[in-house]
Motif scaffolding. Structure first.
Motif, PDB file in Angstrom:
ATOM      1  N   PRO A 176      32.132  34.776  50.801  1.00  0.00           N
ATOM      2  CA  PRO A 176      31.556  36.170  51.432  1.00  0.00           C
ATOM      3  C   PRO A 176      30.171  36.337  51.005  1.00  0.00           C
ATOM      4  CG  PRO A 176      33.148  36.370  49.618  1.00  0.00           C
ATOM      5  CD  PRO A 176      33.246  34.965  49.836  1.00  0.00           C
ATOM      6  N   PRO A 177      29.408  36.538  51.924  1.00  0.00           N
ATOM      7  CA  PRO A 177      28.060  36.898  51.628  1.00  0.00           C
ATOM      8  C   PRO A 177      27.893  38.562  51.477  1.00  0.00           C
ATOM      9  CG  PRO A 177      28.424  36.691  54.113  1.00  0.00           C
ATOM     10  CD  PRO A 177      29.820  36.522  53.266  1.00  0.00           C
ATOM     11  N   TYR A 178      29.138  39.260  51.509  1.00  0.00           N
ATOM     12  CA  TYR A 178      29.241  40.561  50.986  1.00  0.00           C
ATOM     13  C   TYR A 178      30.073  40.965  49.733  1.00  0.00           C
ATOM     14  CZ  TYR A 178      33.553  39.383  53.451  1.00  0.00           C
ATOM     15  OH  TYR A 178      34.727  38.985  53.576  1.00  0.00           O
ATOM     16  N   ALA A 179      30.222  42.230  49.452  1.00  0.00           N
ATOM     17  CA  ALA A 179      30.589  42.360  48.228  1.00  0.00           C
ATOM     18  C   ALA A 179      32.228  42.213  48.234  1.00  0.00           C
ATOM     19  CB  ALA A 179      30.619  43.651  47.607  1.00  0.00           C
ATOM     20  N   PHE A 180      32.927  41.246  47.768  1.00  0.00           N
ATOM     21  CA  PHE A 180      34.330  41.176  47.911  1.00  0.00           C
ATOM     22  C   PHE A 180      34.922  41.440  46.748  1.00  0.00           C
ATOM     23  CE2 PHE A 180      38.501  38.993  48.084  1.00  0.00           C
ATOM     24  CZ  PHE A 180      39.086  39.588  48.949  1.00  0.00           C
ATOM     25  N   GLN A 181      35.614  42.644  46.281  1.00  0.00           N
ATOM     26  CA  GLN A 181      36.012  42.685  44.976  1.00  0.00           C
ATOM     27  C   GLN A 181      35.068  42.606  43.978  1.00  0.00           C
ATOM     28  OE1 GLN A 181      39.813  40.666  44.099  1.00  0.00           O
ATOM     29  NE2 GLN A 181      40.853  41.356  46.049  1.00  0.00           N
ATOM     30  N   HIS A 182      33.940  43.163  44.152  1.00  0.00           N
ATOM     31  CA  HIS A 182      32.778  43.165  43.286  1.00  0.00           C
ATOM     32  C   HIS A 182      32.209  41.755  43.181  1.00  0.00           C
ATOM     33  CE1 HIS A 182      33.566  47.192  42.476  1.00  0.00           C
ATOM     34  NE2 HIS A 182      34.817  47.023  42.074  1.00  0.00           N
ATOM     35  N   GLN A 183      32.328  40.653  43.983  1.00  0.00           N
ATOM     36  CA  GLN A 183      32.007  39.532  43.948  1.00  0.00           C
ATOM     37  C   GLN A 183      31.407  38.982  45.271  1.00  0.00           C
ATOM     38  OE1 GLN A 183      32.968  39.719  40.108  1.00  0.00           O
ATOM     39  NE2 GLN A 183      31.585  38.238  41.005  1.00  0.00           N
ATOM     40  N   VAL A 184      30.233  38.131  45.242  1.00  0.00           N
ATOM     41  CA  VAL A 184      29.872  37.413  46.307  1.00  0.00           C
ATOM     42  C   VAL A 184      29.892  36.081  46.126  1.00  0.00           C
ATOM     43  CG1 VAL A 184      28.473  39.008  47.204  1.00  0.00           C
ATOM     44  CG2 VAL A 184      27.432  37.368  45.666  1.00  0.00           C
ATOM     45  N   GLU A 185      29.756  35.250  47.180  1.00  0.00           N
ATOM     46  CA  GLU A 185      29.613  33.771  47.152  1.00  0.00           C
ATOM     47  C   GLU A 185      30.918  32.948  46.471  1.00  0.00           C
ATOM     48  OE1 GLU A 185      27.092  29.638  45.974  1.00  0.00           O
ATOM     49  OE2 GLU A 185      26.964  31.692  44.734  1.00  0.00           O
ATOM     50  N   THR A 186      30.658  32.197  45.572  1.00  0.00           N
ATOM     51  CA  THR A 186      31.552  31.322  44.782  1.00  0.00           C
ATOM     52  C   THR A 186      32.703  32.131  44.203  1.00  0.00           C
ATOM     53  OG1 THR A 186      30.386  30.894  42.761  1.00  0.00           O
ATOM     54  CG2 THR A 186      30.295  29.356  44.659  1.00  0.00           C
ATOM     55  N   GLU A 187      32.284  33.133  43.480  1.00  0.00           N
ATOM     56  CA  GLU A 187      32.991  33.885  42.638  1.00  0.00           C
ATOM     57  C   GLU A 187      33.875  35.016  43.812  1.00  0.00           C
ATOM     58  OE1 GLU A 187      31.064  35.062  38.657  1.00  0.00           O
ATOM     59  OE2 GLU A 187      29.774  35.066  40.631  1.00  0.00           O
ATOM     60  N   GLY A 188      33.254  35.114  44.815  1.00  0.00           N
ATOM     61  CA  GLY A 188      34.035  35.787  45.872  1.00  0.00           C
ATOM     62  C   GLY A 188      34.909  34.999  46.631  1.00  0.00           C
ATOM     63  N   PHE A 189      34.534  33.801  46.697  1.00  0.00           N
ATOM     64  CA  PHE A 189      35.706  32.730  47.553  1.00  0.00           C
ATOM     65  C   PHE A 189      37.047  32.695  46.478  1.00  0.00           C
ATOM     66  CE2 PHE A 189      36.688  28.249  46.505  1.00  0.00           C
ATOM     67  CZ  PHE A 189      37.808  28.009  47.716  1.00  0.00           C
ATOM     68  N   ALA A 190      36.813  32.739  45.060  1.00  0.00           N
ATOM     69  CA  ALA A 190      38.002  32.541  44.179  1.00  0.00           C
ATOM     70  C   ALA A 190      38.647  33.566  44.376  1.00  0.00           C
ATOM     71  CB  ALA A 190      37.396  32.234  42.863  1.00  0.00           C
ATOM     72  N   LYS A 191      38.062  34.863  44.468  1.00  0.00           N
ATOM     73  CA  LYS A 191      38.744  36.055  44.495  1.00  0.00           C
ATOM     74  C   LYS A 191      39.528  36.327  45.698  1.00  0.00           C
ATOM     75  CE  LYS A 191      37.709  39.044  41.007  1.00  0.00           C
ATOM     76  NZ  LYS A 191      38.723  39.842  40.218  1.00  0.00           N
ATOM     77  N   MET A 192      38.948  35.615  46.883  1.00  0.00           N
ATOM     78  CA  MET A 192      39.502  35.580  48.142  1.00  0.00           C
ATOM     79  C   MET A 192      40.771  34.784  48.336  1.00  0.00           C
ATOM     80  SD  MET A 192      37.783  34.904  51.985  1.00  0.00           S
ATOM     81  CE  MET A 192      36.798  36.306  51.616  1.00  0.00           C
ATOM     82  N   ALA A 193      40.566  33.493  47.767  1.00  0.00           N
ATOM     83  CA  ALA A 193      41.545  32.474  47.473  1.00  0.00           C
ATOM     84  C   ALA A 193      42.840  33.073  47.046  1.00  0.00           C
ATOM     85  CB  ALA A 193      41.018  31.161  47.047  1.00  0.00           C
ATOM     86  N   LYS A 194      42.584  33.647  45.782  1.00  0.00           N
ATOM     87  CA  LYS A 194      43.698  34.139  44.814  1.00  0.00           C
ATOM     88  C   LYS A 194      44.263  35.244  45.712  1.00  0.00           C
ATOM     89  CE  LYS A 194      44.123  34.292  40.682  1.00  0.00           C
ATOM     90  NZ  LYS A 194      44.161  34.280  39.230  1.00  0.00           N
TER      91      LYS A 194
END
Length: 364
Positions: free
Chosen positions: A326-344
């Motif tokens: 995500p290039p936007y804030a997803f659960q307070h994260q972007v990029e790789t950390e946002g990817f981990a949050k999204m995957a979980k």
């Protein structure tokens, strides 16, 4: 007119007709032979290390798009595509993805380490996205791809190499790339580049996706087999900084676990606020993998909530089902950390190996 006169008139005509038939037969034989040879060379090229050779005629048809609508559909049974703990023996394809910008100084070591890996080369594809680059990165990639794809021994040829170029018109001095206040926008552009690369390069044969930083300078030759053997959806080793004295300096601080403290902090944050690790300006209270014990067996895994991408192995179905960067804030994260949050959030497992050490170049 006498019979002899008729023969004088018609015999040459019949002779010319016979000669014409012979010549046409010879020409037909030559044309058919050339077509057969062309088809044979195409098939041989397809079998040699996964590469395909096309005649100039076929190349023209392919580039013009005239192969579409010929009545030959493509059928791929994705039910048969699995990423398992024994990918090497099961002949599972791995796609290595690396976004680049002015990467010339690091490419020699990058390719040396990839080529040292023990995973079968004919099962490995590599793809790059080069952005806003002013050095010789693209030419070096082209030269190395030519070497990797055209080795004499087919067993040492890579399956496929792709080089994509996409500029985002984003310029940041190297000495400012890690400044706290610049991280959200910088990492938003990094997320966009990863998504471009992923969507352009992922093919139906790929069972695994490896995100690999160009400036990782040391990892074991058997790392792909090791990480596959853990058999989880997403797995990362522990990335430290390379130092002359061998001292312990953590590099990839994006591999972390949430804590009660970090979760409490997030309850009062604006939804668009992006959290960052390793900065004194805002301490998150998370448990970083670089701070975990490293004396346990190297394949001992721990659950993570955030990951970096220095060396991140992902089962390809995780991306196929929609988990991206995500290039936007997803659960307070972007990029790789946002990817981990999204995957979980999608139900996938994210894990780290604190005792499995790799090294990144020592930079700011």
């Amino acid at each position: 007119m006498s019979l002899s006169s008729e023969k004088l008139i018609y015999t040459p005509v019949r002779g010319n007709r016979r000669l014409a038939i012979i010549l046409l037969s010879i020409l037909s034989f030559i044309v058919l032979s050339l077509l057969t040879l062309s088809r044979t060379s195409i098939n041989l090229g397809s079998c040699a290390g996964g590469r395909t050779l096309r005649s100039s005629f076929n190349e023209a048809l392919f580039s013009s798009g005239r192969f579409f609508g010929t009545g030959y559909p493509t059928f791929v049974n994705l039910n048969d595509l699995q990423a398992t703990s024994d990918g090497k023996s099961r002949q599972e394809h791995v796609l290595i993805l690396t976004p680049l910008k002015n990467a010339q100084p690091y490419l020699a070591r990058y390719f040396e380490l990839i080529d040292r890996m023990t995973y079968p080369k004919h099962l490995v594809s590599i793809a790059f996205l080069v952005s806003d680059t002013t050095d010789e990165t693209v030419q070096i990639l082209k030269d190395q791809a030519d070497v990797f794809l055209n080795r004499r021994d087919p067993r040492n040829r890579y399956h496929h190499i792709a080089i994509y170029e996409k500029d985002f018109k984003f310029d940041m001095p190297e000495n400012e790339r890690h400044k706290f206040e610049l991280q959200p926008v910088r990492r938003s552009f990094m997320a966009r580049s990863r998504n471009y690369l992923l969507t352009a390069a992922l093919r139906e044969e790929h069972a695994w996706v490896l995100w690999l930083d160009v400036d990782v300078v040391e990892y074991p030759a058997g790392i792909l087999e090791d990480l596959q053997s853990v058999d989880v959806d997403i797995v990362v080793p522990n990335c430290l900084r390379e130092t002359e004295d061998g001292s312990f300096w953590g590099y990839d601080k994006n591999n972390w676990q949430e804590t009660e403290q970090s979760l409490a902090i997030q309850r009062d944050l604006d939804p668009d606020y992006v959290l960052l690790e390793g900065y004194y300006e805002f301490l998150t209270g998370r448990y970083l993998m670089v701070d975990m014990e490293t004396h346990l067996p190297k394949l001992n895994k721990v659950p993570l909530d955030g990951v970096g991408a220095t060396f991140t192995l992902v089962k390809a179905n995780v991306h196929r089902e929609g988990a991206n960067f995500p290039p936007y804030a997803f659960q307070h994260q972007v990029e790789t950390e946002g990817f981990a949050k999204m995957a979980k959030a999608m139900g996938f497992g994210v894990y780290g190996l604190p005792s499995y050490i790799i090294y990144h170049i020592m930079n700011s």
